[in-house]
Design a protein around this motif. Sequence first.
Motif, mmCIF file in Angstrom:
data_model
loop_
_atom_site.group_PDB
_atom_site.id
_atom_site.type_symbol
_atom_site.label_atom_id
_atom_site.label_comp_id
_atom_site.label_asym_id
_atom_site.label_seq_id
_atom_site.Cartn_x
_atom_site.Cartn_y
_atom_site.Cartn_z
ATOM 1 N N THR A 431 0.814 -1.218 0.000
ATOM 2 C CA THR A 431 0.000 0.000 0.000
ATOM 3 C C THR A 431 0.847 1.267 0.000
ATOM 4 O O THR A 431 0.298 2.363 -0.181
ATOM 5 N N ASP A 432 2.172 1.121 0.191
ATOM 6 C CA ASP A 432 3.030 2.298 0.262
ATOM 7 C C ASP A 432 3.386 2.857 -1.109
ATOM 8 O O ASP A 432 3.978 3.929 -1.212
ATOM 9 N N CYS A 433 3.054 2.115 -2.174
ATOM 10 C CA CYS A 433 3.396 2.584 -3.519
ATOM 11 C C CYS A 433 2.311 3.480 -4.117
ATOM 12 O O CYS A 433 2.466 3.964 -5.239
ATOM 13 N N LEU A 434 1.214 3.710 -3.412
ATOM 14 C CA LEU A 434 0.180 4.635 -3.869
ATOM 15 C C LEU A 434 0.543 6.038 -3.409
ATOM 16 O O LEU A 434 0.625 6.310 -2.214
ATOM 17 N N SER A 435 0.786 6.925 -4.366
ATOM 18 C CA SER A 435 1.149 8.299 -4.053
ATOM 19 C C SER A 435 -0.048 9.219 -4.266
ATOM 20 O O SER A 435 -0.622 9.242 -5.366
ATOM 21 N N PRO A 436 -0.427 9.987 -3.252
ATOM 22 C CA PRO A 436 -1.536 10.942 -3.463
ATOM 23 C C PRO A 436 -1.172 12.058 -4.422
ATOM 24 O O PRO A 436 -2.058 12.729 -4.943
ATOM 25 N N LEU A 437 0.124 12.250 -4.654
ATOM 26 C CA LEU A 437 0.532 13.284 -5.604
ATOM 27 C C LEU A 437 0.396 12.812 -7.044
ATOM 28 O O LEU A 437 0.299 13.625 -7.959
ATOM 29 N N GLU A 438 0.429 11.485 -7.263
ATOM 30 C CA GLU A 438 0.301 10.924 -8.611
ATOM 31 C C GLU A 438 -0.767 9.835 -8.606
ATOM 32 O O GLU A 438 -0.475 8.652 -8.814
ATOM 33 N N PRO A 439 -2.011 10.196 -8.362
ATOM 34 C CA PRO A 439 -3.050 9.161 -8.250
ATOM 35 C C PRO A 439 -3.366 8.484 -9.573
ATOM 36 O O PRO A 439 -3.899 7.374 -9.577
ATOM 37 N N ARG A 634 12.923 14.733 -13.312
ATOM 38 C CA ARG A 634 12.592 15.122 -11.951
ATOM 39 C C ARG A 634 12.549 16.647 -11.803
ATOM 40 O O ARG A 634 11.651 17.200 -11.154
ATOM 41 N N LEU A 635 13.520 17.331 -12.406
ATOM 42 C CA LEU A 635 13.527 18.788 -12.335
ATOM 43 C C LEU A 635 12.325 19.389 -13.062
ATOM 44 O O LEU A 635 11.716 20.357 -12.593
ATOM 45 N N ALA A 636 11.980 18.794 -14.216
ATOM 46 C CA ALA A 636 10.826 19.308 -14.958
ATOM 47 C C ALA A 636 9.537 19.081 -14.175
ATOM 48 O O ALA A 636 8.645 19.948 -14.147
ATOM 49 N N ALA A 637 9.421 17.929 -13.507
ATOM 50 C CA ALA A 637 8.227 17.662 -12.707
ATOM 51 C C ALA A 637 8.142 18.613 -11.522
ATOM 52 O O ALA A 637 7.047 19.072 -11.149
ATOM 53 N N ALA A 638 9.292 18.927 -10.920
ATOM 54 C CA ALA A 638 9.285 19.872 -9.802
ATOM 55 C C ALA A 638 8.835 21.251 -10.258
ATOM 56 O O ALA A 638 8.079 21.946 -9.551
ATOM 57 N N ARG A 639 9.293 21.677 -11.425
ATOM 58 C CA ARG A 639 8.844 22.981 -11.936
ATOM 59 C C ARG A 639 7.348 22.960 -12.237
ATOM 60 O O ARG A 639 6.637 23.945 -11.989
ATOM 61 N N ALA A 640 6.867 21.834 -12.780
ATOM 62 C CA ALA A 640 5.435 21.742 -13.077
ATOM 63 C C ALA A 640 4.606 21.793 -11.801
ATOM 64 O O ALA A 640 3.539 22.427 -11.761
ATOM 65 N N ASN A 641 5.068 21.133 -10.726
ATOM 66 C CA ASN A 641 4.342 21.174 -9.452
ATOM 67 C C ASN A 641 4.313 22.581 -8.867
ATOM 68 O O ASN A 641 3.390 22.932 -8.120
ATOM 69 N N ALA A 642 5.334 23.371 -9.192
ATOM 70 C CA ALA A 642 5.378 24.748 -8.700
ATOM 71 C C ALA A 642 4.597 25.706 -9.583
ATOM 72 O O ALA A 642 4.627 26.922 -9.359
ATOM 73 N N GLY A 643 3.923 25.186 -10.605
ATOM 74 C CA GLY A 643 3.113 26.031 -11.470
ATOM 75 C C GLY A 643 3.873 26.658 -12.613
ATOM 76 O O GLY A 643 3.379 27.607 -13.236
ATOM 77 N N ILE A 644 5.092 26.174 -12.906
ATOM 78 C CA ILE A 644 5.897 26.727 -14.001
ATOM 79 C C ILE A 644 5.692 25.864 -15.231
ATOM 80 O O ILE A 644 5.919 24.650 -15.194
ATOM 81 N N ASP A 645 5.243 26.465 -16.293
ATOM 82 C CA ASP A 645 5.044 25.738 -17.540
ATOM 83 C C ASP A 645 6.398 25.384 -18.147
ATOM 84 O O ASP A 645 7.252 26.262 -18.328
ATOM 85 N N GLU A 646 6.611 24.136 -18.446
ATOM 86 C CA GLU A 646 7.913 23.679 -18.921
ATOM 87 C C GLU A 646 8.243 24.253 -20.295
ATOM 88 O O GLU A 646 9.393 24.601 -20.571
ATOM 89 N N VAL A 647 7.250 24.353 -21.162
ATOM 90 C CA VAL A 647 7.505 24.897 -22.509
ATOM 91 C C VAL A 647 7.903 26.371 -22.408
ATOM 92 O O VAL A 647 8.856 26.821 -23.059
ATOM 93 N N GLU A 648 7.186 27.138 -21.575
ATOM 94 C CA GLU A 648 7.535 28.545 -21.414
ATOM 95 C C GLU A 648 8.903 28.700 -20.751
ATOM 96 O O GLU A 648 9.693 29.604 -21.106
ATOM 97 N N HIS A 649 9.217 27.829 -19.816
ATOM 98 C CA HIS A 649 10.531 27.864 -19.183
ATOM 99 C C HIS A 649 11.627 27.599 -20.211
ATOM 100 O O HIS A 649 12.672 28.276 -20.226
#
Length: 741
Positions: A431-439, A634-649
């Motif tokens: 049950t530990d492999c279920l992430s609420p951040l990536e449902p 991982r860096l791109a996902a972190a920017r996306a979680n912070a609300g930064i659009d990867e294409v615009e970045h």
Amino acid sequence: MLPTLTAPNSDDSEIGAVDFAVSPGVDHAALSPAQNLLALDEWLFFPTGWHALGAASNGRLPITVPSLHQGLALIGKGRVTAIFGRLRAGAGVIDLDTKNANMGDYLAPEIADWLRRRGCWVLERPSGGAPGRSHIFFARADFRYASAEHRSGLASEISEYLDNLADDVNIDRTELDLRDSVRPLCSPHRWGTVTRPRGDLRDALRNLKKVLPEAPALQPLRSPKKRTAAGGVWSGAVTPLELQRYKREIAPQWRRYLATGDTSVLGSYKPTGDDRSLPELGLTRELVWAVGDPKIAWSLIRESHPTAMQKAKHQRPDWWLKYVWNRCVEDAKAFSPTAESSPRPQAAPGVAAAVQAARVRLEDLMWTKSARSRPSLLLVGHHLLDRMLTAGSLRVPCPERDLVKTTGLGDRKTIRAALRLLDGAVGRLHTDCLSPLEPDSTSFEFEVDPTEDCSEIPPLSFHPPHAPRGLWATLPRASHGIWRTLLNSESPLSPSDLASKAGLVETRDAAPTRSHLAAVKNAATALAHAGLARVDEHGCWIAATGPRSIKVEERAAEAYAVLDARVEAERAAYRQSMSSSWSLDRARALKAQKEKEAAWWAGLSGSERAARSDQWRNAFDELSITEQATRKARLAAARANAGIDEVEHYRSWLESLTPDEFARRSNDRKARFKMLSQSERGLAVASWARHRAAFGLPLPSTTPIDERSVLPNGVEERDRIFLERQLSLPFSGGVTARAAG
């Protein structure tokens, strides 16, 4: 064995045996007497509720006969000499069982004439028990059979007429019996006598369909074993199919064509104008690969929608076999591998052994739980183990909503309870492999331990066929457990053995009750109609693979559509709830942290920023290509979680580069790429392609910077920049003197 009947007229030639009921649009002139008999039986009788008879008495044998076709296949085996079934709504029979043969010959036409004058369809058949005895079948849309004290309408009129007739001719009333159960036209008498109905069978079938235009609710597709004539089942030669493979499901678009005649989704096989050859060729080719048996394939065609396969139905089976089926078989041979080069796919030995050991543990677990909870436990457990065999892994995801669709269990609480029971006893529930951040991409996972030695566990004696999606939602609760028990059995099982081994009884040693045997009968009959089981002449059941009725497929598809719609609605509601206050607060916190990091970076001196950039760049270059891809993602996902659009970045970073810096980076990149080996180059290209596709980055050929911007704008600007670069180059004094002299 179904006896071979010959036609009295020369124009009634045999063209092969029919396996299934014909559709309402079939040309009845193309049917032989034997085919008409079978078609009449399928239109007159309910498809279920058949029973076997022995020669000793009229008492039925303790054998559950799931369908007309399987019942006919049992005749002549063991003690089975005949079968009988129940007539459908709207049909009845009068059993004329007089002791005087002359009286019976006199009364039969009288009764038939009385029925015809009241608008009934009538067919007479000598019973075969003794001269003068007969069965008078009749049909009218408003007729409903009932017991003598509850009869009304036409049934009451017939009873009153038979009472008066018996008084008029001075015979016992029991010699004229109105019934709803009788032997079908294809079955001989229990003593072996074979009789044929009077009159034209083709006209009888045609007129019956006018009176009762709708077929019975279910038409089984199990083909009986028939006696082969001297020239074979077909008058033409059958090209043998040498494809070494196991059967598969007919593709959805072709199942839809068979059921509805719809050609809109057939792609390149859509008919052109009035030409119907393309869809018929495509369906035959699909049947070659999915079914492999021309008799079963033709039977599916005969049962199909009236607008489907019209040309083949009109040309008769011999023409279809010679010009369509055989040629599709020859085409299939041209690109099919041989048996030696195409073995049946097998799961990895370690996975197969571990899964088989887990099935043994699952059976042991079953007996520790109540009989009521066992069906859902077995259904969930076996589906998880099947998924491991398919994936070739001992650890597989087990989302509850996916299990709802695959098992047909509509309640997620039931599935959750089954998973808790399986945890620890059969395998481990992670049950530990279920992430609420990536449902959307994570879930619970189920794992079984590898087994080093499984030599004592016998392999499956029968490879299970694929069950269509939604099938288990339409079958009785005990069906899945009984089917699994049949798969693991090397010999046929009686109903009492099935009830015990499938876990319907409370304990291993408990004797099954009448309710247990009734549950086995209902479940096994449903499995037979689904093509997953069959019964032998002793009343024992065997796992089997056979064609399913189109109606079974339709009901399964409808049940799956209901479950799928419910699951998708739940998932949509869950995703919508992700915009809750907690999610918004989390997004704001991540964005604030990103702004804090940017402010900290801006507060560093230029030299310190350059030093840190070189340090991280060098560390990144030391990573492998796979590790670099992981770091970038991982860096791109972190920017996306912070609300930064990867294409615009990406665009803002690209536009911040000067033309010289852009050119320098491009040259350095080309140099590093040339230093890679051939395999590393392919890996690097694939890694970048996956990263661009995952985050929507533009391709290198569509970069937002115009290539011309790296060059000076105009001749004067280009000369000025060139002069500045030349003056900045170091020159020695000797070289300068020689240049001046």
